[in-house]
Design a protein around this motif. Structure first.
Motif, PDB file in Angstrom:
ATOM      1  N   LYS A 228       0.946  -1.125   0.058  1.00 35.97           N
ATOM      2  CA  LYS A 228      -0.030   0.042   0.068  1.00 35.97           C
ATOM      3  C   LYS A 228       0.875   1.368  -0.013  1.00 35.97           C
ATOM      4  O   LYS A 228       1.907   1.392   0.904  1.00 35.97           O
ATOM      5  N   VAL A 229       0.630   2.230  -1.029  1.00 34.09           N
ATOM      6  CA  VAL A 229       1.096   3.485  -0.969  1.00 34.09           C
ATOM      7  C   VAL A 229       0.337   4.571  -0.734  1.00 34.09           C
ATOM      8  O   VAL A 229      -0.668   4.738  -1.398  1.00 34.09           O
ATOM      9  N   PHE A 245       0.489   8.291 -10.322  1.00 36.08           N
ATOM     10  CA  PHE A 245       0.625   7.322  -9.115  1.00 36.08           C
ATOM     11  C   PHE A 245      -0.375   6.036  -9.621  1.00 36.08           C
ATOM     12  O   PHE A 245       0.106   4.977  -9.300  1.00 36.08           O
ATOM     13  N   VAL A 246      -1.278   6.268 -10.208  1.00 41.76           N
ATOM     14  CA  VAL A 246      -2.421   5.073 -10.611  1.00 41.76           C
ATOM     15  C   VAL A 246      -1.403   4.197 -11.763  1.00 41.76           C
ATOM     16  O   VAL A 246      -1.668   2.897 -11.629  1.00 41.76           O
ATOM     17  N   GLU A 247      -0.636   4.727 -12.567  1.00 41.08           N
ATOM     18  CA  GLU A 247       0.369   3.906 -13.417  1.00 41.08           C
ATOM     19  C   GLU A 247       1.134   2.826 -12.573  1.00 41.08           C
ATOM     20  O   GLU A 247       1.273   1.780 -13.117  1.00 41.08           O
ATOM     21  N   LEU A 248       1.350   3.428 -11.488  1.00 38.32           N
ATOM     22  CA  LEU A 248       2.152   2.255 -10.514  1.00 38.32           C
ATOM     23  C   LEU A 248       1.604   0.912 -10.590  1.00 38.32           C
ATOM     24  O   LEU A 248       2.209  -0.035 -10.127  1.00 38.32           O
ATOM     25  N   THR A 249       0.081   0.919 -10.679  1.00 40.50           N
ATOM     26  CA  THR A 249      -0.701  -0.065 -10.206  1.00 40.50           C
ATOM     27  C   THR A 249      -0.734  -1.014 -11.738  1.00 40.50           C
ATOM     28  O   THR A 249      -1.434  -2.090 -11.486  1.00 40.50           O
ATOM     29  N   ARG A 250      -0.259  -0.582 -12.690  1.00 41.62           N
ATOM     30  CA  ARG A 250      -0.647  -1.382 -13.823  1.00 41.62           C
ATOM     31  C   ARG A 250       0.028  -2.760 -13.933  1.00 41.62           C
ATOM     32  O   ARG A 250      -0.744  -3.566 -14.354  1.00 41.62           O
ATOM     33  N   PRO A 253       1.811  -5.264  -7.763  1.00 43.93           N
ATOM     34  CA  PRO A 253       0.707  -5.472  -6.774  1.00 43.93           C
ATOM     35  C   PRO A 253       0.843  -4.129  -5.796  1.00 43.93           C
ATOM     36  O   PRO A 253       0.825  -4.524  -4.596  1.00 43.93           O
ATOM     37  N   ILE A 254       0.581  -3.103  -6.200  1.00 41.17           N
ATOM     38  CA  ILE A 254       0.576  -1.734  -5.407  1.00 41.17           C
ATOM     39  C   ILE A 254      -1.115  -1.540  -5.372  1.00 41.17           C
ATOM     40  O   ILE A 254      -1.710  -1.266  -6.100  1.00 41.17           O
ATOM     41  N   ASN A 255      -1.274  -0.844  -4.176  1.00 39.41           N
ATOM     42  CA  ASN A 255      -2.587  -0.264  -3.845  1.00 39.41           C
ATOM     43  C   ASN A 255      -2.325   1.135  -3.390  1.00 39.41           C
ATOM     44  O   ASN A 255      -1.994   1.363  -2.585  1.00 39.41           O
ATOM     45  N   VAL A 256      -2.358   1.907  -4.536  1.00 42.31           N
ATOM     46  CA  VAL A 256      -2.355   3.532  -4.371  1.00 42.31           C
ATOM     47  C   VAL A 256      -3.507   4.139  -3.579  1.00 42.31           C
ATOM     48  O   VAL A 256      -4.621   3.727  -3.781  1.00 42.31           O
ATOM     49  N   ARG A 257      -3.118   4.705  -2.427  1.00 39.66           N
ATOM     50  CA  ARG A 257      -4.182   5.222  -1.390  1.00 39.66           C
ATOM     51  C   ARG A 257      -4.160   6.781  -1.428  1.00 39.66           C
ATOM     52  O   ARG A 257      -3.305   7.126  -0.816  1.00 39.66           O
ATOM     53  N   VAL A 314      -6.557   0.774  -6.521  1.00 36.07           N
ATOM     54  CA  VAL A 314      -6.684   2.227  -6.343  1.00 36.07           C
ATOM     55  C   VAL A 314      -7.745   2.538  -5.211  1.00 36.07           C
ATOM     56  O   VAL A 314      -8.683   2.072  -5.335  1.00 36.07           O
ATOM     57  N   SER A 315      -7.215   3.348  -4.457  1.00 38.03           N
ATOM     58  CA  SER A 315      -8.041   3.744  -3.233  1.00 38.03           C
ATOM     59  C   SER A 315      -8.129   5.199  -2.875  1.00 38.03           C
ATOM     60  O   SER A 315      -7.236   5.794  -3.071  1.00 38.03           O
ATOM     61  N   PHE A 316      -9.329   5.774  -2.107  1.00 33.24           N
ATOM     62  CA  PHE A 316      -9.481   6.797  -1.681  1.00 33.24           C
ATOM     63  C   PHE A 316      -9.914   6.812  -0.215  1.00 33.24           C
ATOM     64  O   PHE A 316     -10.879   6.115   0.386  1.00 33.24           O
ATOM     65  N   ILE A 317      -9.303   7.743   0.447  1.00 34.01           N
ATOM     66  CA  ILE A 317      -9.505   7.679   2.018  1.00 34.01           C
ATOM     67  C   ILE A 317      -9.999   9.369   2.375  1.00 34.01           C
ATOM     68  O   ILE A 317      -9.410  10.211   1.805  1.00 34.01           O
ATOM     69  N   THR A 318     -11.455   9.251   2.548  1.00 35.25           N
ATOM     70  CA  THR A 318     -12.195  10.664   2.297  1.00 35.25           C
ATOM     71  C   THR A 318     -12.697  11.121   3.746  1.00 35.25           C
ATOM     72  O   THR A 318     -13.874  11.478   3.974  1.00 35.25           O
ATOM     73  N   SER A 319     -11.703  11.086   4.537  1.00 36.11           N
ATOM     74  CA  SER A 319     -11.954  11.667   6.053  1.00 36.11           C
ATOM     75  C   SER A 319     -12.553  12.824   6.100  1.00 36.11           C
ATOM     76  O   SER A 319     -13.432  12.961   7.197  1.00 36.11           O
TER      77      SER A 319
END
Length: 398
Positions: A228-229, A245-250, A253-257, A314-319
């Motif tokens: 997880k990044v 950053f999203v390209e890193l997931t192509r 096995p990276i989860n960009v957050r 890809v993930s979004f943390i929406t606090s």
């Protein structure tokens, strides 16, 4: 040599039988503030155990997979069960990130007032036997703690703990990671807010961009999946890098957050710097129309997505704009021993002080349970949070 100096050295090589396996180990020094009470599951003298024989590590024991039932201590007045404990190991850090620390720095708690290894283990064991099944190590920067391997080994040995994770800036991680994995570290988050070295130096006030990238690749190489990044998105700084950053997931096995910029003491938060979840999502969808939502667990902090053809996610943390308080299952133990039930709430209660006054487990459970019961239904809105006195992020733990 003076007795006080002698206590700082490891002495009395001995054998310590743990489960069915005997390990060579060394006594830990009896530092200031070490636990001096009694406990059913650990002796007064803690051991710093060498991480050997991975095949015999307790993490592989099927008995270890059984969860402890969640006690009333961890259930708040809204019925939320808190099975996730974040433990800050230190307030020290080898970076000076602008959203974490003011330019003048922060006053750090003196070493005698920080939790010792034995105190961390006693409190962690109390939480795990009460139903916590996940612990995340934070800081400051947890890898600057000299006994990080011993911390991981002993925590991963707690019966009922399923996940031991760590959030790190990755600066010194690459060389330590193989040993940490042997010692039971199961999951990993690495913070990286820009792919541009010059921006990295501006934001962190330090060099080391390439070393963080090496740590990410090392984590992949040793088998963490996903890696997880964490990326805090700030308008005018790195919001133009989201698709990079999203390209890193192509292919990895990276989860960009992507994390919404949050206000803490000293980080000069401004709503104009905030890039909302909806705006971030629009940016990614325009470049990657194959973005699809993944079913999230009710206690998940992130909104998770998969892209057709990509190895990672890809993930979004929406606090700030879409809080997830209703499913919150997280508690925090700070490096100074204070207990915090909400990241954005100013309320804290000391567990260190009663611990050092020889409080029993039942007395500690009563203190913890009372704090959990006082947890509010949700945190305040972002503007109220910005006006509320809290602590710098480096004190609270990432």
């Amino acid at each position: 040599m003076k007795a006080a100096t002698m206590r700082r050295y490891l002495t009395n090589i001995t054998n310590f039988r743990l489960g069915f396996t005997t390990f060579n180990c060394f006594l830990v020094d009896s530092e200031v503030g070490s636990y001096r009470g009694t406990h059913d599951h650990m002796s007064k003298m803690m051991y710093a155990t060498s991480c050997v024989s991975l095949s015999e590590h307790p993490q592989n024991d099927k008995e270890k997979e059984k969860e402890n039932p969640v006690s009333d201590m961890l259930i708040d007045s809204f019925g939320r069960m808190h099975t996730y404990l974040r433990v800050s190991l230190t307030e020290r850090c080898n970076l000076r990130c602008q959203y974490c620390m003011p330019p003048e720095g922060v006053d750090l708690t003196s070493s005698p007032q920080l939790l010792s290894l034995s105190e961390i283990l006693r409190l962690a064991n109390l939480f795990v036997t009460s139903g916590v099944n996940k612990i995340r190590l934070t800081g400051g920067e947890p890898t600057v703690r000299k006994d990080i391997e011993q911390v991981c080994y002993h925590l991963s040995n707690l019966k009922g703990l399923k996940t031991l994770s760590m959030t790190t800036n990755g600066l010194t991680l690459a060389r330590k990671l193989p040993k940490l994995k042997e010692c039971g570290l199961t999951h990993l988050n690495i913070s990286l807010d820009t792919l541009v070295p010059a921006k990295f130096e501006f934001l962190t006030r330090r060099k080391g961009h390439q070393r963080v990238l090496e740590s990410i690749n090392t984590a992949i190489d040793v088998g963490y999946n996903p890696v997880k990044v964490n990326c805090v998105v700030m308008r005018g700084f790195n919001d133009d890098e989201m698709c990079d950053f999203v390209e890193l997931t192509r292919d990895k096995p990276i989860n960009v957050r992507f994390i919404e910029f949050m206000p803490f003491d000293g980080n000069v938060w401004n709503v104009k710097k905030l890039v909302s979840y909806s705006e971030m999502l629009d940016t990614v969808v325009k470049k990657f129309p194959g973005l699809k939502r993944i079913q999230d667990h009710p206690t998940e902090t992130a909104k998770n997505f998969k892209i057709d053809g990509h190895c990672g996610t890809v993930s979004f943390i929406t606090s700030m704009t879409e809080h997830f308080c209703a499913g919150c299952n997280r508690l925090r133990l700070l490096a100074d021993g204070n207990f915090k039930v909400c990241l954005f709430g100013p309320s804290e209660v000391s567990l260190r002080d009663p611990l050092r006054q020889n409080a029993t487990d039942d007395e500690l459970r009563e203190i913890i349970g009372a704090a959990v019961k006082r947890k509010k239904a949700s945190h305040s809105g972002m503007f109220d949070i910005a006006k509320t006195a809290n602590r710098p992020m480096i004190h609270i733990g990432g």
